[in-house]
Design an enzyme around this catalytic site. Sequence first.
Site, PDB file in Angstrom:
ATOM      1  N   GLU B 143       0.832  -1.278  -0.036  1.00  0.00           N
ATOM      2  CA  GLU B 143      -0.119   0.099  -0.012  1.00  0.00           C
ATOM      3  C   GLU B 143       0.807   1.148   0.044  1.00  0.00           C
ATOM      4  O   GLU B 143       2.179   1.275   0.352  1.00  0.00           O
ATOM      5  CB  GLU B 143      -1.066  -0.069   1.203  1.00  0.00           C
ATOM      6  N   ARG B 178      -5.590  -0.300   3.974  1.00  0.00           N
ATOM      7  CA  ARG B 178      -5.224  -0.008   2.453  1.00  0.00           C
ATOM      8  C   ARG B 178      -4.436  -1.351   1.683  1.00  0.00           C
ATOM      9  O   ARG B 178      -4.463  -1.464   0.478  1.00  0.00           O
ATOM     10  CB  ARG B 178      -4.123   1.172   2.311  1.00  0.00           C
ATOM     11  N   SER B 221       9.269   5.393   4.570  1.00  0.00           N
ATOM     12  CA  SER B 221       8.423   6.581   5.124  1.00  0.00           C
ATOM     13  C   SER B 221       9.175   7.822   4.730  1.00  0.00           C
ATOM     14  O   SER B 221      10.315   7.921   5.416  1.00  0.00           O
ATOM     15  CB  SER B 221       8.102   6.041   6.574  1.00  0.00           C
ATOM     16  N   HIS B 301       6.183   8.350  17.911  1.00  0.00           N
ATOM     17  CA  HIS B 301       5.579   8.335  16.516  1.00  0.00           C
ATOM     18  C   HIS B 301       3.930   9.128  16.680  1.00  0.00           C
ATOM     19  O   HIS B 301       3.739   9.830  15.873  1.00  0.00           O
ATOM     20  CB  HIS B 301       5.211   6.903  16.317  1.00  0.00           C
ATOM     21  N   PHE B 308       1.264  16.254  12.349  1.00  0.00           N
ATOM     22  CA  PHE B 308       0.876  15.945  10.892  1.00  0.00           C
ATOM     23  C   PHE B 308      -0.629  16.202  10.781  1.00  0.00           C
ATOM     24  O   PHE B 308      -1.398  16.763   9.839  1.00  0.00           O
ATOM     25  CB  PHE B 308       0.888  14.571  10.201  1.00  0.00           C
ATOM     26  N   HIS B 322       4.565   7.380   2.567  1.00  0.00           N
ATOM     27  CA  HIS B 322       4.982   6.114   2.886  1.00  0.00           C
ATOM     28  C   HIS B 322       4.624   5.068   1.845  1.00  0.00           C
ATOM     29  O   HIS B 322       3.790   5.212   1.212  1.00  0.00           O
ATOM     30  CB  HIS B 322       4.643   5.794   4.399  1.00  0.00           C
TER      31      HIS B 322
END
Lengths: 355, 355
Positions: B143, B178, B221, B301, B308, B322
């Site tokens: 994905e 995904r 990523s 993270h 973000f 990513h």
Amino acid sequence: MESAIDTHLTCPRSISRRVPDDYQPPFPMWVGRADTEIEQITMGYLGVQSHGEAHRAQALTAVAEIVAHLDHPHGPSHHDVTHHVDGEGYDNFIVVGYWADPQSCTRWLGSPEVDRWWSSDDRLTDPVGYFREIVSPRVDQFETLYAFQDRLPGVGALMSDISGDINEHGYWGSMRERFPLSQNEWMQPPRDATLRIVSGDPAAGGRVVVAGHDNIALIRSGQDWREAVEPERSLYLDEIQPTLHQGMDFLRDNGADVGCYSNRLVRNIDLDGRPLDETYNIGHWRSLEKLERWAESHPTHLRIFTTFFKVATELDKLRLYHEVSVSDAQDQIFEYINCHPGTGMMRDASPAANQ
Amino acid sequence: MESAIDTHLTCPRSISRRVPDDYQPPFPMWVGRADTEIEQITMGYLGVQSHGEAHRAQALTAVAEIVAHLDHPHGPSHHDVTHHVDGEGYDNFIVVGYWADPQSCTRWLGSPEVDRWWSSDDRLTDPVGYFREIVSPRVDQFETLYAFQDRLPGVGALMSDISGDINEHGYWGSMRERFPLSQNEWMQPPRDATLRIVSGDPAAGGRVVVAGHDNIALIRSGQDWREAVEPERSLYLDEIQPTLHQGMDFLRDNGADVGCYSNRLVRNIDLDGRPLDETYNIGHWRSLEKLERWAESHPTHLRIFTTFFKVATELDKLRLYHEVSVSDAQDQIFEYINCHPGTGMMRDASPAANQ
């Protein structure tokens, strides 16, 4: 390791879990186990609202009166009493009762002493406001989670037992997966669902009734540091509490943007109104999904979550827990007397179409 | 709004999604769309390892040689070149190539110039080390996710098209959802899976081959701030990058504890070895599940994620993306020549039973 979903509530799934079968949680957590004959319970949030120091004594008298009413054959099995100052600066005292079946609560509400008191015109002239927010989830409509195994607070007080280590925790989505209903239902509100004023006018004061909708989610998320000693006490007061307050203030003030109808961080008090070292948050949400989205994306909640992850295996006397439910519209009561219009479910409720 | 899973890869599900049907992501994101005739692709990480400034020029010469090899009828459609210093202080240069089908890559690896070069005993006496980490996921095994819509980097360079706004993002679990394969498979490794040294001895140097296992997950990523101007540049350099480095250093140094076999935060370089304003992380994980658990619970993270979320709708020139894949053991090649024993998949590999 056992499932958070009790054996008698387990059924074939049409909705799969989020994690693989061999998922292993990173630390142990527990859920309450109710007797199998319990089918539906009632959580009654019975409030008194006052403004300013001058009315505090009258509010506490009203609280004592409500607590006295609970001492009744159909009263709740368990209750606690809390205080908080809301976003508008009002004092709110809430007596929170738990009934092991809704019929008992209905009988209690309909008992002469309670009904006469609530319906009396005296309530309209009292110097304080009142509210009742009462929901009755079925046992497949709620879940619990405790970082300890004894003296369960809240709805846990209705539970005769505690589980062993449960599997469904430690990942986003586990809250939903602890609901028995999640095996086959999404617990979504109808797409056009709204809160509606069905009688009264919040701006005018007096009596107001708000109609809810299916699958309003209610979370009680608690922190009890009464018995915590150093270094656990500082861990809570310095690391967890400030972030918790920040997150809960955010929801109190900006909840409407994220699907949170009402958010109150309350502190337990004794009958004289003295604060105890125990708080909990009471959040009403449009849906479990909105609660999930906020919890897994808001910096304050993520910070609390990562702190909890770090310390979970070392917790001793600090008691952290939550209980989350959804309920059917027909099992919800939201009634207000002389409360300010930002109170509880009134804030986001639309006027009835014919008003 | 469309699904991240391309139409021709959509099939009846036995594993449900995590979110209700009417889930709405909080901001737009996009995925790459490959031509329907692409069935499997190859990602080749071709490395050169050196120690100390004295060997840097030789390493760059080796890099140039590898890049020259790529210019071949069966060479990759796209490649980029990176540098990083690993946890043991070695310089590592990686040429990363993408092939639109594994047969081409196999032919390239078997071509006289490439095969002779790799197999030559000269490699054993060169003053630098070499590695090849090559995986070939099928199209249902990977994905992508981009916060932009043009000039897709990495595997995106094999894609002829970009999707419209996709639905599966903005919640934990969306990465998995995904993957076309997630409709029916958990993509778990066998329960007793381990990395195994199948030839050579990492401690002795020389040639070492490591066997992987089904469903090793590989994430690239990326962060590209080459064209970012203020205030976006500071947003990246001051707010995102420090936390990113902290998180990636954690995985580099503590990966074994959380299921991360290897983690390298690399910086793109030009052919003279000069750094560009573009980095990406290359992480190999025991499973997609281990990657999920880390990503959704580690403070660094989560901090990147919440930043973000805050800025996603305002991103202009800062390019964040990513790509994540899983692959079958038979579609993995992990080979090392004179690399230190902590390199890549060697670190966590067990010696073969008969050694």
